[in-house]
Design a protein around this motif. Structure first.
Motif, PDB file in Angstrom:
ATOM      1  N   THR A  28       0.892  -1.121   0.130  1.00 33.97           N
ATOM      2  CA  THR A  28       0.188   0.000   0.008  1.00 33.97           C
ATOM      3  C   THR A  28       0.917   1.274  -0.050  1.00 33.97           C
ATOM      4  O   THR A  28       2.013   1.230   0.646  1.00 33.97           O
ATOM      5  CB  THR A  28      -0.767  -0.018   1.208  1.00 33.97           C
ATOM      6  N   VAL A  29       0.399   2.373  -0.586  1.00 36.70           N
ATOM      7  CA  VAL A  29       1.214   3.496  -0.880  1.00 36.70           C
ATOM      8  C   VAL A  29       0.897   4.450   0.590  1.00 36.70           C
ATOM      9  O   VAL A  29      -0.444   4.615   0.685  1.00 36.70           O
ATOM     10  CB  VAL A  29       0.858   4.564  -1.849  1.00 36.70           C
ATOM     11  N   LEU A  30       1.894   4.381   1.294  1.00 40.97           N
ATOM     12  CA  LEU A  30       1.842   5.461   2.603  1.00 40.97           C
ATOM     13  C   LEU A  30       2.135   6.831   2.377  1.00 40.97           C
ATOM     14  O   LEU A  30       1.495   7.608   3.168  1.00 40.97           O
ATOM     15  CB  LEU A  30       2.905   4.686   3.645  1.00 40.97           C
ATOM     16  N   GLY A  31       2.498   7.344   1.385  1.00 39.64           N
ATOM     17  CA  GLY A  31       2.757   8.636   1.146  1.00 39.64           C
ATOM     18  C   GLY A  31       3.899   8.614  -0.183  1.00 39.64           C
ATOM     19  O   GLY A  31       4.480   7.787  -0.542  1.00 39.64           O
ATOM     20  N   ARG A  32       4.012   9.871  -0.638  1.00 42.42           N
ATOM     21  CA  ARG A  32       4.935   9.995  -1.917  1.00 42.42           C
ATOM     22  C   ARG A  32       5.358  11.633  -1.854  1.00 42.42           C
ATOM     23  O   ARG A  32       4.506  12.265  -1.550  1.00 42.42           O
ATOM     24  CB  ARG A  32       4.048   9.768  -3.142  1.00 42.42           C
ATOM     25  N   LYS A  33       6.669  11.769  -1.824  1.00 41.39           N
ATOM     26  CA  LYS A  33       7.157  13.081  -2.199  1.00 41.39           C
ATOM     27  C   LYS A  33       8.026  13.228  -3.286  1.00 41.39           C
ATOM     28  O   LYS A  33       8.770  12.251  -3.845  1.00 41.39           O
ATOM     29  CB  LYS A  33       8.316  13.204  -1.061  1.00 41.39           C
ATOM     30  N   ASP A  34       7.538  14.272  -4.128  1.00 37.57           N
ATOM     31  CA  ASP A  34       8.033  14.494  -5.485  1.00 37.57           C
ATOM     32  C   ASP A  34       9.119  15.566  -5.616  1.00 37.57           C
ATOM     33  O   ASP A  34       9.195  16.564  -4.915  1.00 37.57           O
ATOM     34  CB  ASP A  34       6.780  14.724  -6.301  1.00 37.57           C
ATOM     35  N   VAL A  35      10.081  15.539  -6.439  1.00 38.77           N
ATOM     36  CA  VAL A  35      10.807  16.588  -6.745  1.00 38.77           C
ATOM     37  C   VAL A  35      11.070  16.955  -8.205  1.00 38.77           C
ATOM     38  O   VAL A  35      11.234  15.763  -8.811  1.00 38.77           O
ATOM     39  CB  VAL A  35      12.293  16.363  -5.889  1.00 38.77           C
ATOM     40  N   ARG A  36      11.269  18.056  -8.582  1.00 34.10           N
ATOM     41  CA  ARG A  36      11.515  18.032 -10.103  1.00 34.10           C
ATOM     42  C   ARG A  36      13.373  17.949 -10.207  1.00 34.10           C
ATOM     43  O   ARG A  36      14.227  18.357  -9.429  1.00 34.10           O
ATOM     44  CB  ARG A  36      11.377  19.572 -10.510  1.00 34.10           C
ATOM     45  N   PRO A  37      13.539  17.235 -11.304  1.00 33.74           N
ATOM     46  CA  PRO A  37      15.017  17.072 -11.650  1.00 33.74           C
ATOM     47  C   PRO A  37      15.730  18.457 -11.714  1.00 33.74           C
ATOM     48  O   PRO A  37      15.190  19.539 -12.348  1.00 33.74           O
ATOM     49  CB  PRO A  37      15.100  16.187 -12.798  1.00 33.74           C
ATOM     50  N   ILE A  38      17.176  18.530 -11.549  1.00 35.16           N
ATOM     51  CA  ILE A  38      17.840  19.998 -11.733  1.00 35.16           C
ATOM     52  C   ILE A  38      18.873  19.722 -12.633  1.00 35.16           C
ATOM     53  O   ILE A  38      19.790  20.530 -12.870  1.00 35.16           O
ATOM     54  CB  ILE A  38      18.375  20.598 -10.662  1.00 35.16           C
ATOM     55  N   HIS A  39      19.086  18.511 -13.359  1.00 35.28           N
ATOM     56  CA  HIS A  39      20.194  18.080 -14.259  1.00 35.28           C
ATOM     57  C   HIS A  39      20.017  18.983 -15.370  1.00 35.28           C
ATOM     58  O   HIS A  39      18.961  19.414 -15.816  1.00 35.28           O
ATOM     59  CB  HIS A  39      20.158  16.598 -14.460  1.00 35.28           C
ATOM     60  N   PRO A  40      21.296  19.325 -16.165  1.00 32.55           N
ATOM     61  CA  PRO A  40      21.213  20.113 -17.308  1.00 32.55           C
ATOM     62  C   PRO A  40      20.228  19.722 -18.591  1.00 32.55           C
ATOM     63  O   PRO A  40      19.674  20.689 -19.061  1.00 32.55           O
ATOM     64  CB  PRO A  40      22.644  20.010 -17.838  1.00 32.55           C
ATOM     65  N   ARG A  41      20.111  18.409 -18.629  1.00 32.03           N
ATOM     66  CA  ARG A  41      19.170  17.742 -19.546  1.00 32.03           C
ATOM     67  C   ARG A  41      17.642  18.131 -19.570  1.00 32.03           C
ATOM     68  O   ARG A  41      17.077  18.290 -20.588  1.00 32.03           O
ATOM     69  CB  ARG A  41      19.194  16.458 -19.879  1.00 32.03           C
ATOM     70  N   ALA A  42      17.300  18.568 -18.504  1.00 31.16           N
ATOM     71  CA  ALA A  42      16.016  18.941 -18.187  1.00 31.16           C
ATOM     72  C   ALA A  42      15.693  20.540 -18.853  1.00 31.16           C
ATOM     73  O   ALA A  42      14.404  20.763 -19.035  1.00 31.16           O
ATOM     74  CB  ALA A  42      15.758  18.898 -16.696  1.00 31.16           C
ATOM     75  N   SER A  43      16.609  21.199 -19.011  1.00 31.56           N
ATOM     76  CA  SER A  43      16.465  22.472 -19.685  1.00 31.56           C
ATOM     77  C   SER A  43      16.957  22.437 -20.897  1.00 31.56           C
ATOM     78  O   SER A  43      17.068  23.765 -21.588  1.00 31.56           O
ATOM     79  CB  SER A  43      16.668  23.635 -18.615  1.00 31.56           C
ATOM     80  N   ASP A  44      17.593  21.630 -21.491  1.00 34.68           N
ATOM     81  CA  ASP A  44      18.173  21.522 -23.049  1.00 34.68           C
ATOM     82  C   ASP A  44      17.178  21.292 -24.017  1.00 34.68           C
ATOM     83  O   ASP A  44      16.800  20.211 -24.246  1.00 34.68           O
ATOM     84  CB  ASP A  44      19.333  20.324 -22.822  1.00 34.68           C
ATOM     85  N   ALA A  45      16.634  22.516 -24.668  1.00 40.39           N
ATOM     86  CA  ALA A  45      15.563  22.425 -25.630  1.00 40.39           C
ATOM     87  C   ALA A  45      16.055  21.610 -26.927  1.00 40.39           C
ATOM     88  O   ALA A  45      15.304  20.956 -27.693  1.00 40.39           O
ATOM     89  CB  ALA A  45      15.132  23.676 -26.025  1.00 40.39           C
ATOM     90  N   SER A  46      17.514  21.297 -27.005  1.00 37.97           N
ATOM     91  CA  SER A  46      18.028  20.750 -28.106  1.00 37.97           C
ATOM     92  C   SER A  46      17.973  19.228 -27.948  1.00 37.97           C
ATOM     93  O   SER A  46      18.009  18.431 -29.014  1.00 37.97           O
ATOM     94  CB  SER A  46      19.414  21.355 -28.644  1.00 37.97           C
TER      95      SER A  46
END
Length: 364
Positions: free
Chosen positions: A326-344
Motif C-alpha cells: 500500500t502507498v503510505l505517502g509520496r514526495k516528489d521533486v523536479r530534476p535539476i540536471h542540465p538535460r531537463a532544460s536543454d531544448a535541443s
C-alpha cells in the motif's frame, strides 16, 4: 595486414562491442572525411600516428555523425526509439578508431598520455598487447578522474568516488529525497542495488545503526566497499553480494532501481535501463516478505518512462497492489540536471516534465 604481414592482437571492449571485421592502418595523413567514410562502412582504423591528432580526428568524426538528421517522430515512444537508434549508430561509428596498447597498458604512439592507472582500474592486469577503441579509452580516462576527484554530495557533506562502470551519483534530487524523509526506524535498513554506496552512507550518517547494502555487480561491490571505508562507516554498513534482498527483515528498505524499461547497450547503462522493469518488479514482489511489521519500503523512481510512453503509471500502481503493498505517502521533486532544460535534446519534452518521487510503501 601491416607492412604486408598478417597481424593480430587481443580485442578489449567493456561495452561488449564485437571486434571489427575489417581493420586498416591509419595515421596523421588521413582526412576526417575519408575516416568518416570508412567508419560508416564498418571499417575500423588502427591508429599509428600522433595520439593527440587521433583525439582531434575523433572529435571531427563526432561532428560529422551529429550532423546526420534524425527521423521525425510522431509519438514519445517513437522519439525514444529513434533517439536510441541514433545513439547506437553514433557509438558504432565512433568506435571505428582503434588504439594499440602494450602489455603494460602503455600506448606506443607519439604524445600518448600515461593511461596505465585508468586502464588497470577498468581492465585489471593486461599481460599481453591489445587493441581498444579510442572512444572507450577516453571514457576510462574520464572515469579515472572522477574516481580521483570524487562527486560532492551535499546531503552527505562529503564526496563519493565512483569507479569505472558504476553509475556516478550526479542526480542529486534522489539523494535529497532520502536525506529529507523522516526515518521510520534507526536500528536497521537495507539498501537494495547500492551502486556507489551513496544511499547506504547517507542512511548511516543520518543515524541508522546498521545498514546492509546489496548489489550483484562486482564493480559496484568494490566501489561501495571503498567508499564506505573511506567515509569511516565500515562498522555501520555491511556490503554483500545479493540479487536484490539480503536474508531477514528490516524496518526500512530503500531501492533506487533503473528508471527506463529498455535494454541497456553497455554495462554502465544497467543503472538507467531495466529491461521489462525486471528489477523494479523484483523489488516490489519481494518487499512485503522482507519488511518488519509497520516497516516502510522507499522506492525512489523517476517518472521519465511514463512521459516516454514506456510504462504507464497505472502499471506501477497495479504492481504495487498485486504485491500486497500500500502507498503510505509520496514526495516528489523536479530534476535539476542540465538535460531537463536543454531544448535541443531529442527527448526534451519528456525530460522537462520528469518528476522523481520517493514512494513510501508498506505491507498490507
Amino acid at each position: 595486414m601491416e607492412n604486408d604481414q598478417p597481424c593480430s592482437a587481443r580485442w578489449r571492449s567493456e561495452s561488449g562491442m564485437p571486434a571489427p571485421k575489417r581493420v586498416v592502418i591509419a595515421d596523421d595523413r588521413i582526412t576526417a572525411d575519408a575516416a568518416y567514410r570508412l567508419a560508416c562502412e564498418g571499417t575500423a582504423m588502427l591508429w599509428r600516428g600522433d595520439f593527440q591528432n587521433a583525439r582531434q580526428l575523433l572529435q571531427a568524426l563526432a561532428r560529422r555523425a551529429d550532423r546526420k538528421p534524425g527521423k521525425a517522430a510522431t509519438t514519445p515512444v517513437e522519439s525514444f526509439n529513434f533517439h536510441r537508434q541514433a545513439q547506437s549508430q553514433r557509438a558504432r561509428t565512433l568506435a571505428m578508431l582503434l588504439m594499440p596498447f602494450n602489455a603494460d597498458h602503455t600506448i606506443p604512439l607519439r604524445r600518448a598520455p600515461d593511461v596505465t592507472a585508468a586502464c588497470t582500474e577498468a581492465y585489471g592486469v593486461a599481460g599481453e598487447p591489445y587493441v581498444a577503441t579510442l572512444r572507450e579509452l577516453l571514457g576510462l580516462i574520464g572515469a579515472h578522474e572522477w574516481r580521483k576527484t570524487g562527486v560532492e554530495i551535499a546531503a552527505l557533506g562529503d564526496k563519493i568516488h565512483p569507479h569505472y562502470g558504476v553509475f556516478a551519483p550526479v542526480r542529486g534530487e534522489y539523494v535529497a529525497l532520502v536525506a529529507d524523509m523522516a526515518l521510520p526506524a534507526t536500528n536497521l535498513a537495507f539498501d537494495i542495488g547500492t551502486g556507489t554506496g551513496v544511499l547506504a552512507a547517507l542512511l548511516a550518517r543520518r543515524g541508522v545503526k546498521r545498514v546492509v547494502a546489496t548489489d550483484q555487480d562486482a564493480r559496484a561491490l568494490a566501489c561501495a566497499t571503498e567508499n564506505v571505508n573511506r567515509l569511516g562507516l565500515a562498522a555501520q554498513i555491511e556490503i554483500i553480494e545479493a540479487d536484490l534482498f539480503p536474508p531477514g527483515r528490516a524496518p526500512l528498505i530503500v531501492c533506487n532501481p533503473p528508471w527506463i524499461p529498455a535494454r541497456p547497450s553497455s554495462p554502465i547503462e544497467y543503472a538507467v535501463y531495466d529491461p521489462d522493469s525486471k528489477m523494479l518488479r523484483g523489488f516490489l514482489q519481494g518487499l512485503a516478505q522482507h519488511l518488519e511489521p509497520g516497516g516502510e519500503g522507499w522506492l525512489i523512481l523517476s517518472d521519465l518512462a511514463e512521459h516516454l510512453g514506456l510504462r504507464p503509471r497505472a502499471d506501477l500502481l497495479a504492481w504495487i497492489e498485486a504485491c500486497g503493498l500500500t502507498v503510505l505517502g509520496r514526495k516528489d521533486v523536479r530534476p535539476i540536471h542540465p538535460r531537463a532544460s536543454d531544448a535541443s535534446d531529442a527527448l526534451h519534452a519528456a525530460r522537462a516534465a520528469e518528476v522523481t518521487s520517493l514512494w513510501r510503501l508498506g505491507a498490507r
